[in-house]
Design an enzyme around this catalytic site. Structure first.
Site, mmCIF file in Angstrom:
data_model
loop_
_atom_site.group_PDB
_atom_site.id
_atom_site.type_symbol
_atom_site.label_atom_id
_atom_site.label_comp_id
_atom_site.label_asym_id
_atom_site.label_seq_id
_atom_site.Cartn_x
_atom_site.Cartn_y
_atom_site.Cartn_z
ATOM 1 N N GLU A 1 0.825 -1.209 0.000
ATOM 2 C CA GLU A 1 0.000 0.000 0.000
ATOM 3 C C GLU A 1 0.862 1.263 0.000
ATOM 4 O O GLU A 1 0.532 2.250 -0.679
ATOM 5 C CB GLU A 1 -0.919 0.002 1.226
ATOM 6 C CG GLU A 1 -1.877 -1.171 1.287
ATOM 7 C CD GLU A 1 -1.338 -2.338 2.097
ATOM 8 O OE1 GLU A 1 -2.129 -2.994 2.784
ATOM 9 O OE2 GLU A 1 -0.102 -2.594 2.031
ATOM 10 N N ALA B 1 6.073 -37.197 -8.506
ATOM 11 C CA ALA B 1 5.807 -37.590 -9.887
ATOM 12 C C ALA B 1 5.493 -39.074 -9.905
ATOM 13 O O ALA B 1 6.241 -39.882 -9.340
ATOM 14 C CB ALA B 1 7.018 -37.291 -10.774
ATOM 15 N N ARG C 1 15.994 -23.565 -9.651
ATOM 16 C CA ARG C 1 16.595 -23.232 -10.939
ATOM 17 C C ARG C 1 15.614 -22.480 -11.835
ATOM 18 O O ARG C 1 15.722 -22.523 -13.066
ATOM 19 C CB ARG C 1 17.105 -24.510 -11.624
ATOM 20 C CG ARG C 1 18.206 -25.199 -10.820
ATOM 21 C CD ARG C 1 18.863 -26.347 -11.558
ATOM 22 N NE ARG C 1 18.022 -27.522 -11.670
ATOM 23 C CZ ARG C 1 17.856 -28.439 -10.711
ATOM 24 N NH1 ARG C 1 18.471 -28.279 -9.535
ATOM 25 N NH2 ARG C 1 17.088 -29.490 -10.900
ATOM 26 N N GLY D 1 10.914 -39.963 -0.981
ATOM 27 C CA GLY D 1 10.557 -41.302 -1.411
ATOM 28 C C GLY D 1 9.355 -41.844 -0.657
ATOM 29 O O GLY D 1 8.716 -41.150 0.129
#
Length: 371
Positions: A46, A149, A202, A293
């Site tokens: 602000e 993933a 990265r 893992g």
């Protein structure tokens, strides 16, 4: 308001331990000032917008993604500056998630005669922008995102100890953006021994402090020749149950790695996850990204420290013999978890991402099991 939220996100990796805030001043349909908060530059969003607008701020409308502050900390309260500038109307996307001050800033503006509007319900994009601040300011422990993933049949590797490239380039680029938004990345020693990762941000975008790389290593097995140790520069932290006076610990410390001893969470001597989170919170780590893992994924979910799941699925089937996403000693423990809330999907060709919440850090935070 969407522009204000977008500005707030410009403060990613720059604003913490303060919230991410963006502000826009509009007068007669024309933008006269805007800004976002960067911690090291002190001024709140602000104030940045007010300085840019100057006298044009008088009679304008302020759009801000978070309730203006009314307390004095490293700077004075924004509410007083907004009132003094002659702002006419304030639109806020949500109240301050800090329960000790929520609503007080808006009340002060109303008492001064300003017209005040707050999104009801709160803007979901504004909530997501500051979910890590909301968790930390209420509990003093980080907001934890578990990222993984997987193949379509829920496997994260072909076999234990063998690194597997599962997702494509677009997903990998998205992961770097998640790393950039985090203050720390957390993994287990098993992942380090199998993959020898760098665990760095990265993205190429600026940070006010390095991404803290955290390894849970109960037996203190982190190799001195690992890429983590070789690149350590005050940004690698190891939690262990071993004495920090040991020769192994001293060798790591000499190489630039900080070693912290914690109590064990079970008979197998694994690092206590609650202690790790408390220590990270003490260090003003608001947002932690867990990339690990099966064992650590399972332990973190079982302990209740995970707030959000981000799962990248590749269009592949791995079949028998693969490593599951999460593993626990009690096969039934994860089946008792509540379903994900506020689930969203995104495509990262050829992969897709599923994101959802286990906890509502803005109020309905599920009690965590001690672990």
């Amino acid at each position: 308001m969407q522009r204000a939220i977008g500005l707030a996100r410009e403060g990613m990796a720059l604003a913490h331990p303060n919230p991410r805030v963006g502000a826009i001043l509009v007068r007669d349909g024309i933008k006269v000032g805007e800004g976002f908060h960067v911690y090291d530059k002190l001024d709140h969003a602000e104030i940045v917008a007010l300085k840019q607008a100057g006298e044009r701020a008088r009679g304008s409308t302020l759009y801000v993604n978070l309730e203006p502050c009314c307390t004095t900390g490293r700077t004075g309260p924004c509410t007083k500056a907004i009132i003094a500038a002659g702002i006419k109307t304030v639109h806020a996307a949500m109240e301050d998630p800090n329960p000790t001050v929520a609503g007080r800033g808006l009340a002060e503006l109303k008492a001064a005669g300003l017209e005040v509007h707050v999104s009801d319900p709160p803007d979901p994009h504004a909530r997501e922008t500051n979910e890590s601040f909301a968790k930390w300011i209420r509990t003093r422990v980080p907001f934890v995102t578990l990222k993984s993933a997987l193949t379509l049949d829920g496997q994260i590797a072909a076999r234990p100890g063998k690194p597997s490239r599962i997702t494509g380039e677009a997903s990998l680029a998205a992961v770097q953006r998640f790393r950039h938004s985090a203050d720390a990345i957390v993994t287990g020693i098993g992942t380090v021994l199998a993959d020898d990762p760098l665990l760095t941000d990265r993205s190429g975008d600026p940070r006010r402090r390095k991404l803290l790389r955290v390894v849970l290593d109960s037996g203190l097995r982190l190799p001195l020749k690992s890429r983590l140790v070789k690149t350590a520069g005050g940004d690698v932290l190891v939690f262990t149950t071993q004495p920090v006076e040991s020769a192994r610990a001293r060798a790591l410390q000499k190489a630039g790695v900080e070693v912290v001893r914690t109590r064990a969470r079970n008979r197998r001597g694994h690092v206590c996850l609650d202690t790790v989170m408390a220590e990270l919170g003490r260090r003003e780590i608001l947002q932690a990204l867990l990339e690990a893992g099966a064992e650590l994924n399972g332990a973190a979910l079982e302990a209740g420290i995970v707030d959000k799941l981000v799962l990248f699925y590749a269009p592949k089937i791995m079949g028998a013999g693969g490593v599951p996403f999460a593993r626990t000693r009690d096969a039934q423990s994860l089946s008792k978890m509540p379903p994900l809330q506020s689930v969203t999907f995104a495509e990262y060709e050829p992969d897709f991402m599923v994101q959802g919440y286990l906890h509502d850090v803005y109020g309905n935070h599920r009690s965590r099991r001690k672990n």
